[in-house]
Motif scaffolding. Structure first.
Motif, PDB file in Angstrom:
ATOM      1  N   THR A  77       0.837  -1.203   0.000  1.00 22.32           N
ATOM      2  CA  THR A  77       0.000   0.000   0.000  1.00 22.32           C
ATOM      3  C   THR A  77       0.874   1.256   0.000  1.00 22.32           C
ATOM      4  N   THR A 136       2.149   1.835  -3.473  1.00 24.56           N
ATOM      5  CA  THR A 136       1.097   2.358  -4.345  1.00 24.56           C
ATOM      6  C   THR A 136       0.957   3.867  -4.192  1.00 24.56           C
ATOM      7  N   GLN A 165       2.061   6.762  -7.068  1.00 22.84           N
ATOM      8  CA  GLN A 165       1.108   7.773  -7.542  1.00 22.84           C
ATOM      9  C   GLN A 165       1.686   9.171  -7.349  1.00 22.84           C
TER      10      GLN A 165
END
Length: 258
Positions: free
Chosen positions: A132, A135, A139
């Motif tokens: 997580t 991620t 981004q």
């Protein structure tokens, strides 16, 4: 009602297949088994059987080079602890070339996120929970115009990027951070084991973030990325030597059995 969907109870591996052969299959499957143990569950097949199933699967594919993903996850259960949840195992292949294979380097940016302390999450497991952070960082990096994000640890040391490890070049020495708050990859280990054949020394040690700008060169490595030189960090161009490309070429020859 999958426990993994609600509580991230999943572990996985990414493996590159070259000429129909999964590179370091045994190591990847062994790590999958260990990651599941870190999360407190066993797999429905043992490691040897998983390897055999994957080899049978690859034998019937009509592509020789591909990327293979294995995932194991806790299934239907509502309780937070996941007791009694069945464990599912699946794998599939995709034609996915190394994303930066045709580039002369990648651009990184420092992430606001940090690798957590090892007593907060299972940092040595390749599990969905930990990714997580990657991620969010990926981004963030792409919104800033970079290719990937560079992490520091919870206590301010250099760590890795979202899905690959980092090497710094100092003369003929390859320096990589100690993998105690992040995953020490199989590609990283392949380079550490093979550097001597290139007349290169290696050091695994704690690294200050500022050393990225003091090094003669930097490169990242991982199953998905293979080996890629770093062109810049936060817009600051890094120096280059021939060593990054030498390691890159050696790695490609190694995985293709040459």
């Amino acid at each position: 009602m999958s426990h993994a969907l609600h509580y991230a109870g999943a572990v996985y591996e990414g493996i590159r297949v070259y000429g129909g052969r999964a590179f370091e299959l045994d190591r990847h499957v062994s790590r999958l088994v260990a990651s599941a143990e870190h999360l407190g569950f066993g797999l429905p097949l043992d490691g040897r059987r998983i390897c055999l199933e994957i080899e049978s699967y690859l034998a019937v594919l009509d592509v020789s080079d591909c990327y293979l993903r294995i995932i194991a996850w806790r299934g239907e259960a509502l309780g937070l602890g996941g007791e009694g949840a069945p464990v599912h195992l699946a794998f599939a292949a995709a034609v996915w070339p190394a994303p930066f294979a045709t580039r002369d380097g990648i651009d990184l940016s420092w992430s606001q996120w940090r690798r957590p302390a090892p007593d907060t999450v299972p940092v040595l497991a390749k599990c969905s929970t930990v990714y997580t952070i990657g991620t969010l960082a990926a981004q963030e990096a792409r919104q800033a115009g970079a290719d990937d994000a560079l992490f520091t640890t919870h206590d301010g040391r250099l760590a890795d990027v979202t899905g690959a490890n980092v090497f710094l070049v100092f003369g003929s020495t390859l320096v990589t951070p100690i993998a105690d708050t992040f995953l020490g990859g199989i590609t990283r280990r392949t380079i550490l084991n093979g550097a001597e054949s290139l007349s290169l020394r290696t050091e695994e040690r704690h690294v200050r973030p500022s050393e990225v700008f003091e090094a003669d060169e930097a490169f990242v490595c991982g199953t998905a990325y293979e080996v890629v030189p770093v062109r810049s960090v936060d817009g600051r161009v890094l120096p280059k030597t021939d060593i990054g490309r030498t390691v890159q070429q050696w790695y490609l020859e190694t995985v293709h059995g040459r």
